[in-house]
Design a protein around this motif. Structure first.
Motif, PDB file in Angstrom:
ATOM      1  N   UNK A  18       0.840  -1.198   0.000  1.00 53.64           N
ATOM      2  CA  UNK A  18       0.000   0.000   0.000  1.00 53.64           C
ATOM      3  C   UNK A  18       0.875   1.248   0.000  1.00 53.64           C
ATOM      4  N   UNK A  19       1.850   1.295   0.912  1.00 57.10           N
ATOM      5  CA  UNK A  19       2.749   2.443   0.985  1.00 57.10           C
ATOM      6  C   UNK A  19       4.003   2.044   1.749  1.00 57.10           C
ATOM      7  N   UNK A  20       4.942   2.997   1.854  1.00 56.84           N
ATOM      8  CA  UNK A  20       6.223   2.736   2.508  1.00 56.84           C
ATOM      9  C   UNK A  20       6.441   3.721   3.646  1.00 56.84           C
ATOM     10  N   UNK A  21       7.176   3.261   4.666  1.00 56.62           N
ATOM     11  CA  UNK A  21       7.555   4.123   5.767  1.00 56.62           C
ATOM     12  C   UNK A  21       8.859   4.830   5.483  1.00 56.62           C
ATOM     13  N   UNK A  22       9.347   5.632   6.453  1.00 60.16           N
ATOM     14  CA  UNK A  22      10.608   6.367   6.258  1.00 60.16           C
ATOM     15  C   UNK A  22      11.801   5.427   6.168  1.00 60.16           C
ATOM     16  N   UNK A  23      12.824   5.884   5.454  1.00 59.35           N
ATOM     17  CA  UNK A  23      14.090   5.171   5.300  1.00 59.35           C
ATOM     18  C   UNK A  23      13.906   3.784   4.666  1.00 59.35           C
ATOM     19  N   UNK A  40       9.410  -7.567  12.623  1.00 62.41           N
ATOM     20  CA  UNK A  40       9.637  -6.162  12.285  1.00 62.41           C
ATOM     21  C   UNK A  40      10.478  -5.524  13.380  1.00 62.41           C
ATOM     22  N   UNK A  41      11.281  -4.567  12.971  1.00 64.28           N
ATOM     23  CA  UNK A  41      12.153  -3.863  13.911  1.00 64.28           C
ATOM     24  C   UNK A  41      11.623  -2.472  14.178  1.00 64.28           C
ATOM     25  N   UNK A  42      11.628  -2.108  15.444  1.00 61.34           N
ATOM     26  CA  UNK A  42      11.228  -0.758  15.852  1.00 61.34           C
ATOM     27  C   UNK A  42      12.287  -0.250  16.823  1.00 61.34           C
ATOM     28  N   UNK A  43      13.188   0.587  16.324  1.00 60.91           N
ATOM     29  CA  UNK A  43      14.314   1.021  17.147  1.00 60.91           C
ATOM     30  C   UNK A  43      15.205  -0.164  17.446  1.00 60.91           C
ATOM     31  N   UNK A  44      15.449  -0.416  18.729  1.00 64.02           N
ATOM     32  CA  UNK A  44      16.254  -1.566  19.129  1.00 64.02           C
ATOM     33  C   UNK A  44      15.409  -2.799  19.412  1.00 64.02           C
ATOM     34  N   UNK A  45      14.089  -2.669  19.295  1.00 68.65           N
ATOM     35  CA  UNK A  45      13.193  -3.772  19.588  1.00 68.65           C
ATOM     36  C   UNK A  45      12.821  -4.520  18.310  1.00 68.65           C
ATOM     37  N   UNK A  46      12.607  -5.814  18.457  1.00 65.46           N
ATOM     38  CA  UNK A  46      12.133  -6.657  17.361  1.00 65.46           C
ATOM     39  C   UNK A  46      10.808  -7.269  17.787  1.00 65.46           C
ATOM     40  N   UNK A  60      -5.432  -8.355  10.416  1.00 63.43           N
ATOM     41  CA  UNK A  60      -5.693  -6.915  10.455  1.00 63.43           C
ATOM     42  C   UNK A  60      -5.912  -6.414   9.027  1.00 63.43           C
ATOM     43  N   UNK A  61      -6.504  -5.251   8.909  1.00 65.96           N
ATOM     44  CA  UNK A  61      -6.730  -4.692   7.581  1.00 65.96           C
ATOM     45  C   UNK A  61      -5.416  -4.254   6.947  1.00 65.96           C
ATOM     46  N   UNK A  62      -4.513  -3.698   7.770  1.00 68.65           N
ATOM     47  CA  UNK A  62      -3.191  -3.289   7.303  1.00 68.65           C
ATOM     48  C   UNK A  62      -2.139  -3.895   8.218  1.00 68.65           C
ATOM     49  N   UNK A  63      -1.008  -4.286   7.639  1.00 66.04           N
ATOM     50  CA  UNK A  63       0.073  -4.920   8.378  1.00 66.04           C
ATOM     51  C   UNK A  63       1.383  -4.252   7.995  1.00 66.04           C
ATOM     52  N   UNK A  64       2.226  -3.980   8.976  1.00 67.61           N
ATOM     53  CA  UNK A  64       3.570  -3.451   8.729  1.00 67.61           C
ATOM     54  C   UNK A  64       4.553  -4.617   8.683  1.00 67.61           C
ATOM     55  N   UNK A  65       5.339  -4.686   7.622  1.00 69.58           N
ATOM     56  CA  UNK A  65       6.358  -5.725   7.502  1.00 69.58           C
ATOM     57  C   UNK A  65       7.711  -5.072   7.241  1.00 69.58           C
ATOM     58  N   UNK A  66       8.771  -5.818   7.500  1.00 77.13           N
ATOM     59  CA  UNK A  66      10.130  -5.328   7.282  1.00 77.13           C
ATOM     60  C   UNK A  66      10.470  -5.463   5.806  1.00 77.13           C
ATOM     61  N   UNK A  67      10.846  -4.375   5.172  1.00 84.31           N
ATOM     62  CA  UNK A  67      11.124  -4.414   3.738  1.00 84.31           C
ATOM     63  C   UNK A  67      12.239  -5.405   3.413  1.00 84.31           C
ATOM     64  N   UNK A  68      13.262  -5.459   4.266  1.00 83.72           N
ATOM     65  CA  UNK A  68      14.383  -6.357   4.009  1.00 83.72           C
ATOM     66  C   UNK A  68      13.967  -7.826   4.074  1.00 83.72           C
ATOM     67  N   UNK A  69      12.872  -8.118   4.785  1.00 85.03           N
ATOM     68  CA  UNK A  69      12.406  -9.489   4.938  1.00 85.03           C
ATOM     69  C   UNK A  69      11.188  -9.788   4.068  1.00 85.03           C
ATOM     70  N   UNK A  70      10.893  -8.926   3.105  1.00 83.77           N
ATOM     71  CA  UNK A  70       9.736  -9.115   2.227  1.00 83.77           C
ATOM     72  C   UNK A  70      10.193  -9.629   0.865  1.00 83.77           C
TER      73      UNK A  70
END
Length: 298
Positions: A18-23, A40-46, A60-70
């Motif tokens: 659908x879209x991309x996050x920063x960086x 997914x990684x959020x700061x130092x947390x996984x 869920x209707x929308x899911x955040x995934x790690x681009x490097x792992x997609x």
């Protein structure tokens, strides 16, 4: 994950960009079908997707995934098959860690989704003897369709006696008799390097060896029972996730020289290359027998 946590389940899912996050690099156009390792990684947390209050899963209707792992889903690969990428990656990793030797049998304990995936991957690897064990007649039928050579109901027959391999040793006294006979025979010859011959025999598969056992149940007591009943020198790959405290009598594993007691299910560098979606498009492994419902698109 605690019983009181409000978690949106679904860690084996297929979705559209659908879209991309920063960086991020924005590798694929919106609408591209992808699958992803559920982390997914959020700061130092996984966070584990579908197991964490901070990372909703595929329901869920929308899911955040790690681009490097997609990974993009190849054209021509159906949603149903693509949704099996993650569980098949788990199975592919488990079979690789099992490191089966030539002619070595595999015993799969538990024929749920992951157990069936392990059977599919074993069949794709050309393993000659695959024994599947489960209490459910429906799952046993699916195991046979997925490629298991021998299927047993553990209440009726033992998976450990359901196959015949010459090198299998079922008891410690039998192993001791083999060792004493072999060493005694070699030591009759003066100056014969019997220690080196034993090591060479092991490398060539001439010494007694048990099967590779895939524990795919994840229920307390199953690993302990495997150690107690499996043949000597078996290799045990723990694929099932036990969510409760468990007790294992390590004396069984030590006395039987059981190797590889616990193996991690996740591959540190992501999905194994041969388990990525393009392998499913090629029909390896064939997931037709595994599917019992539609895939979930996030």
């Amino acid at each position: 994950m605690r019983p009181t946590d409000r978690v949106v389940m679904g860690h084996e899912s297929l979705g559209e960009v659908v879209s991309y996050g920063p960086r991020t690099r924005g590798r694929w156009k919106p609408g591209t079908r992808i699958v992803a390792l559920p982390m997914v990684r959020s700061g130092d947390d996984v966070h584990m997707v579908g197991f964490d209050t901070h990372s909703p899963g595929g329901f869920a209707e929308y899911v955040v995934v790690q681009e490097a792992f997609a990974f993009p889903v190849p054209a021509g690969l159906s949603d149903d098959k693509a949704a099996f990428t993650e569980p098949l990656a788990v199975a592919w990793h488990a079979v690789r860690r099992g490191d089966l030797g030539r002619g070595q049998p595999a015993v799969v304990i538990g024929c749920g989704p992951i157990g069936l995936a392990v059977i599919l991957v074993l069949e794709a690897h050309g393993v000659r003897t695959v024994v599947a064990s489960d209490l459910s007649p429906v799952r046993r039928a699916l195991a046979r369709r997925c490629g298991a050579d021998v299927v047993v109901d553990p209440r009726v027959s033992s998976p450990w006696s359901a196959y015949k391999v010459p090198a299998t040793v079922t008891s410690l006294p039998e192993y001791a008799r083999f060792g004493m006979a072999a060493v005694g025979l070699m030591r009759r010859v003066p100056l014969l390097p019997w220690g080196r011959l034993i090591r060479a025999g092991e490398a060539l598969g001439a010494s007694p060896a048990g099967p590779v056992v895939f524990e795919c149940v994840g229920v307390p007591g199953v690993l302990d029972e495997i150690y107690a009943k499996a043949p000597l020198r078996s290799r045990v790959v723990a694929v099932g996730v036990c969510m409760e405290p468990d007790t294992v009598r390590t004396a069984f594993a030590l006395n039987k020289e059981a190797r590889g007691a616990l193996r991690l299910r996740l591959r540190p560098r992501g999905v194994p290359p041969r388990a990525r979606p393009h392998r499913l498009r090629q029909g390896r492994p064939d997931t037709a027998a595994h599917r019992d419902g539609g895939a979930r698109r996030a």
